[in-house]
Design a protein around this motif. Sequence first.
Motif, PDB file in Angstrom:
ATOM      1  N   LYS A  55      17.074  22.575  21.126  1.00  0.00           N
ATOM      2  CA  LYS A  55      17.328  23.455  19.978  1.00  0.00           C
ATOM      3  C   LYS A  55      17.926  22.752  18.763  1.00  0.00           C
ATOM      4  N   ALA A  56      17.427  21.564  18.466  1.00  0.00           N
ATOM      5  CA  ALA A  56      17.839  20.858  17.254  1.00  0.00           C
ATOM      6  C   ALA A  56      17.424  21.670  16.031  1.00  0.00           C
ATOM      7  N   LYS A  57      18.184  21.549  14.979  1.00  0.00           N
ATOM      8  CA  LYS A  57      17.921  22.285  13.737  1.00  0.00           C
ATOM      9  C   LYS A  57      17.399  21.346  12.663  1.00  0.00           C
ATOM     10  N   ASP A  58      16.603  21.920  11.756  1.00  0.00           N
ATOM     11  CA  ASP A  58      16.159  21.238  10.533  1.00  0.00           C
ATOM     12  C   ASP A  58      15.564  19.859  10.819  1.00  0.00           C
ATOM     13  N   ILE A  59      14.557  19.821  11.684  1.00  0.00           N
ATOM     14  CA  ILE A  59      13.901  18.550  12.010  1.00  0.00           C
ATOM     15  C   ILE A  59      13.007  18.140  10.839  1.00  0.00           C
ATOM     16  N   VAL A  60      13.178  16.892  10.422  1.00  0.00           N
ATOM     17  CA  VAL A  60      12.385  16.325   9.330  1.00  0.00           C
ATOM     18  C   VAL A  60      11.815  14.994   9.808  1.00  0.00           C
ATOM     19  N   VAL A  61      10.538  14.780   9.513  1.00  0.00           N
ATOM     20  CA  VAL A  61       9.898  13.497   9.801  1.00  0.00           C
ATOM     21  C   VAL A  61       9.627  12.809   8.471  1.00  0.00           C
ATOM     22  N   LEU A  62      10.097  11.579   8.356  1.00  0.00           N
ATOM     23  CA  LEU A  62       9.796  10.754   7.187  1.00  0.00           C
ATOM     24  C   LEU A  62       8.818   9.678   7.616  1.00  0.00           C
ATOM     25  N   ASP A  63       7.625   9.720   7.044  1.00  0.00           N
ATOM     26  CA  ASP A  63       6.585   8.731   7.338  1.00  0.00           C
ATOM     27  C   ASP A  63       6.785   7.563   6.381  1.00  0.00           C
ATOM     28  N   LEU A  64       7.203   6.438   6.930  1.00  0.00           N
ATOM     29  CA  LEU A  64       7.540   5.260   6.130  1.00  0.00           C
ATOM     30  C   LEU A  64       6.446   4.188   6.162  1.00  0.00           C
ATOM     31  N   ARG A  65       5.320   4.507   6.759  1.00  0.00           N
ATOM     32  CA  ARG A  65       4.294   3.476   6.971  1.00  0.00           C
ATOM     33  C   ARG A  65       3.738   2.886   5.685  1.00  0.00           C
ATOM     34  N   ASN A  66       3.777   3.620   4.589  1.00  0.00           N
ATOM     35  CA  ASN A  66       3.246   3.101   3.328  1.00  0.00           C
ATOM     36  C   ASN A  66       4.330   2.558   2.394  1.00  0.00           C
ATOM     37  N   ILE A  67       5.513   2.344   2.925  1.00  0.00           N
ATOM     38  CA  ILE A  67       6.618   1.793   2.125  1.00  0.00           C
ATOM     39  C   ILE A  67       6.854   0.358   2.581  1.00  0.00           C
ATOM     40  N   SER A  68       6.624  -0.571   1.696  1.00  0.00           N
ATOM     41  CA  SER A  68       6.655  -1.989   2.076  1.00  0.00           C
ATOM     42  C   SER A  68       8.026  -2.458   2.561  1.00  0.00           C
ATOM     43  N   SER A  69       9.100  -1.867   2.071  1.00  0.00           N
ATOM     44  CA  SER A  69      10.439  -2.306   2.464  1.00  0.00           C
ATOM     45  C   SER A  69      10.944  -1.633   3.740  1.00  0.00           C
ATOM     46  N   ALA A  70      10.183  -0.717   4.302  1.00  0.00           N
ATOM     47  CA  ALA A  70      10.622   0.008   5.503  1.00  0.00           C
ATOM     48  C   ALA A  70      10.573  -0.900   6.726  1.00  0.00           C
ATOM     49  N   VAL A  71      11.533  -0.696   7.611  1.00  0.00           N
ATOM     50  CA  VAL A  71      11.621  -1.517   8.820  1.00  0.00           C
ATOM     51  C   VAL A  71      11.058  -0.804  10.048  1.00  0.00           C
ATOM     52  N   THR A  72      10.555   0.405   9.856  1.00  0.00           N
ATOM     53  CA  THR A  72      10.006   1.193  10.949  1.00  0.00           C
ATOM     54  C   THR A  72       8.900   2.086  10.405  1.00  0.00           C
TER      55      THR A  72
ATOM     56  N   TYR B 281      25.555  11.881   4.350  1.00  0.00           N
ATOM     57  CA  TYR B 281      24.747  10.659   4.238  1.00  0.00           C
ATOM     58  C   TYR B 281      23.440  10.857   3.478  1.00  0.00           C
ATOM     59  N   GLU B 282      22.901  12.054   3.456  1.00  0.00           N
ATOM     60  CA  GLU B 282      21.677  12.373   2.707  1.00  0.00           C
ATOM     61  C   GLU B 282      20.569  11.347   2.916  1.00  0.00           C
ATOM     62  N   LEU B 283      20.281  11.069   4.166  1.00  0.00           N
ATOM     63  CA  LEU B 283      19.277  10.072   4.517  1.00  0.00           C
ATOM     64  C   LEU B 283      17.902  10.399   3.931  1.00  0.00           C
ATOM     65  N   GLU B 284      17.561  11.679   3.897  1.00  0.00           N
ATOM     66  CA  GLU B 284      16.258  12.081   3.335  1.00  0.00           C
ATOM     67  C   GLU B 284      16.154  11.697   1.860  1.00  0.00           C
ATOM     68  N   ASP B 285      17.264  11.777   1.127  1.00  0.00           N
ATOM     69  CA  ASP B 285      17.247  11.410  -0.286  1.00  0.00           C
ATOM     70  C   ASP B 285      17.126   9.898  -0.473  1.00  0.00           C
ATOM     71  N   LEU B 286      17.732   9.127   0.441  1.00  0.00           N
ATOM     72  CA  LEU B 286      17.615   7.665   0.355  1.00  0.00           C
ATOM     73  C   LEU B 286      16.170   7.205   0.491  1.00  0.00           C
ATOM     74  N   TRP B 287      15.394   7.922   1.288  1.00  0.00           N
ATOM     75  CA  TRP B 287      13.992   7.581   1.526  1.00  0.00           C
ATOM     76  C   TRP B 287      13.082   8.646   0.922  1.00  0.00           C
ATOM     77  N   SER B 288      13.407   9.084  -0.286  1.00  0.00           N
ATOM     78  CA  SER B 288      12.670  10.179  -0.919  1.00  0.00           C
ATOM     79  C   SER B 288      11.222   9.817  -1.254  1.00  0.00           C
ATOM     80  N   ASP B 289      10.888   8.542  -1.262  1.00  0.00           N
ATOM     81  CA  ASP B 289       9.506   8.143  -1.536  1.00  0.00           C
ATOM     82  C   ASP B 289       8.632   8.190  -0.279  1.00  0.00           C
ATOM     83  N   ALA B 290       9.215   8.527   0.860  1.00  0.00           N
ATOM     84  CA  ALA B 290       8.444   8.655   2.107  1.00  0.00           C
ATOM     85  C   ALA B 290       7.729  10.004   2.126  1.00  0.00           C
ATOM     86  N   LEU B 291       6.648  10.064   2.881  1.00  0.00           N
ATOM     87  CA  LEU B 291       5.946  11.320   3.102  1.00  0.00           C
ATOM     88  C   LEU B 291       6.807  12.159   4.046  1.00  0.00           C
TER      89      LEU B 291
END
Length: 135
Positions: free
Chosen positions: A35-52, A117-127
């Motif tokens: 029952k996790a809340k507010d699940i978000v997936v950030l697709d980083l595959r098209n970001i050259s600086s992403a490590v995952t 921490y607003e992790l989603e905002d740090l990677w706002s260019d991700a899908l």
Amino acid sequence: MLRFVLTNLRMYKLKNDIDSKVLCDAIIEGMQENKAKDIVVLDLRNISSAVTDFFVICSGESSVQVDGIASTVARHTRKELKEKPWHQEGKATSEWVLLDYVSVVAHIFYKDARHFYELEDLWSDALRTDIPNLN
């Protein structure tokens, strides 16, 4: 030392040939199971600086639930895909638990820590894909 870590990380990736999207989906299922809340997936595959390839982020209502979600995700991925995290952090305080599967990183936050921490905002260019909460 860094070369040793990177070499071991590459060897880990070669031994576990699970598609990152399949792993991402299994992590989401594990989160939903507890029952996790507010699940978000950030697709980083098209970001050259992403490590995952993917970040999967969710929230828990208490530190106990955060710990439970992390345990359920690890158990679910081990059962379904024979995968376990390469590295884990944050289990001692359960404010922000990170499960690093190399190609997918799960971030399980206590709700207040997530806003800080607003992790989603740090990677706002991700899908971004928002996963509906299960009732």
